[in-house]
Structures are given as C-alpha cells and as structure tokens.
Design an enzyme around this catalytic site. Structure first.
Site, mmCIF file in Angstrom:
data_model
loop_
_atom_site.group_PDB
_atom_site.id
_atom_site.type_symbol
_atom_site.label_atom_id
_atom_site.label_comp_id
_atom_site.label_asym_id
_atom_site.label_seq_id
_atom_site.Cartn_x
_atom_site.Cartn_y
_atom_site.Cartn_z
ATOM 1 C CB SER A 120 -0.972 -0.045 1.180
ATOM 2 O OG SER A 120 -2.017 0.872 1.023
ATOM 3 C CG ASP A 220 -2.035 17.058 14.559
ATOM 4 O OD1 ASP A 220 -3.239 16.728 14.511
ATOM 5 O OD2 ASP A 220 -1.510 17.557 15.561
ATOM 6 C CG HIS A 281 -5.647 -2.895 1.082
ATOM 7 N ND1 HIS A 281 -5.006 -2.598 -0.101
ATOM 8 C CD2 HIS A 281 -5.128 -2.043 2.014
ATOM 9 C CE1 HIS A 281 -4.141 -1.614 0.094
ATOM 10 N NE2 HIS A 281 -4.183 -1.265 1.364
#
Length: 303
Positions: A120, A220, A281
């Site tokens: 990924s 963040d 996945h």
C-alpha cells in the site's frame, strides 16, 4: 533459530534540503527506525527492504521478514515510515519524502542498492524510489496498490474518518499497554470501525517518557498530508523503472485493478500482475502462505 540475527536501530533525524540533479528530485530525509532479520547488512549480501502501509509499522512485517530471510538467506530490513512507529515525526509526508528516507536508509547501512517489497503506502514509496533513483532498486514487489489514480479513490473512503477517530481516543487512566489498547479499541469500535480491522493499528500504541500512553503516529501530519498519500506524485509522470517488478493484488480489493496494467507498464515496462483472488487489501496477512509462495517464486528468479 529462524531469525539469524535481529537488531533494532533508532536514529536521530538527518535533514537535507530539496534539490534537483539530472531530473531527480531529492527531498528532506529522516533516518528511520528499522529491524534486521538474517545476516547483518553488508554490500556482499542480498538485501530486501520491507515497507509497511499507512498506519502500519515495521512490526507488521516481523513474521514475514523472518520467513523470507530464512527461505532466501537474504538480509531483510523492515523499516518504520516517518510519522509511524519509532521513526521521527515530520510535518511532511509525501511519497518523494518517504522514498528519500529509504534512500537515506541505504546510505546509513552503506548499501548501494536493495530489493524492495512494500504494501500500500509502502508500495508507492518503493515505486517512487525506483522511478526517482532506479539504480538503488534491484527489484520491486508491490502489494495491492497502483500508481494509477481513480475515482472514487478507495483510500479516501476510510482513512480520513479513522484518523479523526484516533485523534479522539482519550488514553487517560491507561496504566499499562494492555489497558491503553483496550481503551483505544473500545473508542474506535464505538466510532463505527470493525474490531477485526484494528489489530495492526493497536500495535502502535506506546508509553511516553511521562508514563502516559499515546499513538506512535504523527496523526496531524498524516491528516494534513492525506491528499498526497491518496494520490501518486505528478512529478514522476514520464519516468520509468526497467527492473523486474511484480504487483500482487487482492482479488477482493479495489486498490489494484487488472485494468491498470497497461498504464502501469508505462512506469514499469518489465512488470507483471498476479492476484490472490480470495483475499482483500491486506493480501500478505490474509493468506501469508499463498503470498509467500508468489514472493519466493519471484526471488528465485531475481534475488
């Protein structure tokens, strides 16, 4: 023992300014944390660098790295991406930055090149390194991700809301790692996430120096960089990596479509696609035996 040798390395960041040389974009690099399985790194050995996906960690590759090293006799290096696990936290999180980190890891280990296997986000990192610095990549295995953009993007559907839910987890009252994981699991399940999909994420909860517990992610930075994570860098259009490349997809996943193959070959002309039809996945964990057979067959030819 299956693991011939294993050591961990936690390094301080090493910074470089963005610059360009002969069309190669070099980004700010950090020295990432990594584990080594099998022989210690040296230029005389074959090396495989394993790169995890978004919200994963080098721990995710522990079992597979052990088996790959034992079978191939190669040195397998499993690395934490920046903003994940034990690696440094930075405000940027583009694929060119992540590729620069892997390039820096090779330099740290005094290696000129390596085989790369990535899932990924880690797969796209490997692609970016191969396209930007092809002499550093001996071969490439990409697990269930494509460089080809699509709409709707399957990455868009889950990760932004998951990142937001993770930020809302309150670890107050956690006096052990087990308690912290219990709190996080309960909070995320209440937010609507399937408990069965949280195992790897919960592995990345750690104790801080003040004895409190927190995520070992820079949430963040990941949230702010999400558009870059969801797409493949425009800067790499027109580049090619001509080394041996294998894409392994999950038949039940939408991240790597068979229809992507012609466009993939524009980037990777020596690539092939294969599928484990009954998995999604996380193909390498849903059926590790089938996955490893494909990997071993590839490395028998190219390692």
């Amino acid at each position: 023992m299956a693991i011939l040798s294993l050591f961990r390395c936690h390094l301080y960041p090493v910074f470089y300014k963005t610059w360009h040389l002969n069309g190669i974009s070099i980004r700010t690099a950090v020295s990432v944390s990594y584990d080594v399985y099998g022989p210690q790194p040296s230029e005389s050995k074959q090396h495989i660098i394993a790169l995890h996906g978004l919200l994963g960690s080098k721990k995710n590759w522990k079992s597979l790295s052990t088996k790959i090293s034992t079978s191939t006799k190669a040195c397998v290096i499993s690395a934490d991406a920046r903003n994940h696990g034990d690696s440094p936290h930075e405000s940027t999180h583009s694929y060119l930055d992540l590729a620069a980190d892997v390039s820096q890891l090779l330099q740290t280990l005094s290696l000129s090149q390596s085989h790369i296997i990535g899932h990924s986000m880690g797969g796209r990192t490997g692609m970016a390194l191969a396209l930007n610095e092809p002499t550093k990549v001996q071969s490439l295995i990409i697990v269930d991700i494509s460089p080809i953009p699509r709409s709707p993007n399957p990455i868009d559907s889950a990760f932004p809301s998951l990142l937001a839910a993770m930020k809302n987890v309150n670890f107050e009252g956690a006096d052990s790692g087990h308690k912290a994981k219990t709190i996080a699991k309960k909070s995320l399940v209440e937010a609507g996430f399937d408990e069965r999909s949280l195992g790897f994420i919960l592995m990345s909860i750690g104790e801080r120096s003040d004895k409190t517990f927190a995520w070992k992610y820079n949430l963040d930075a990941l949230a702010n960089s999400f558009n870059e994570i969801a797409m493949f860098p425009d800067e790499l259009k027109g580049k090619q990596y001509t080394g041996p490349t294998l894409f392994i997809g999950g038949g039940k996943s939408d991240y790597l479509r068979k229809s992507d193959e012609p466009a993939i070959k524009e980037f990777f002309p020596q690539s092939s696609l294969t599928y484990i039809e009954h998995v999604g996945h996380n193909a390498h964990f849903e059926d590790p035996s089938a996955f490893l057979k494909i990997v071993y067959d590839f490395y028998a030819k190219h390692l």
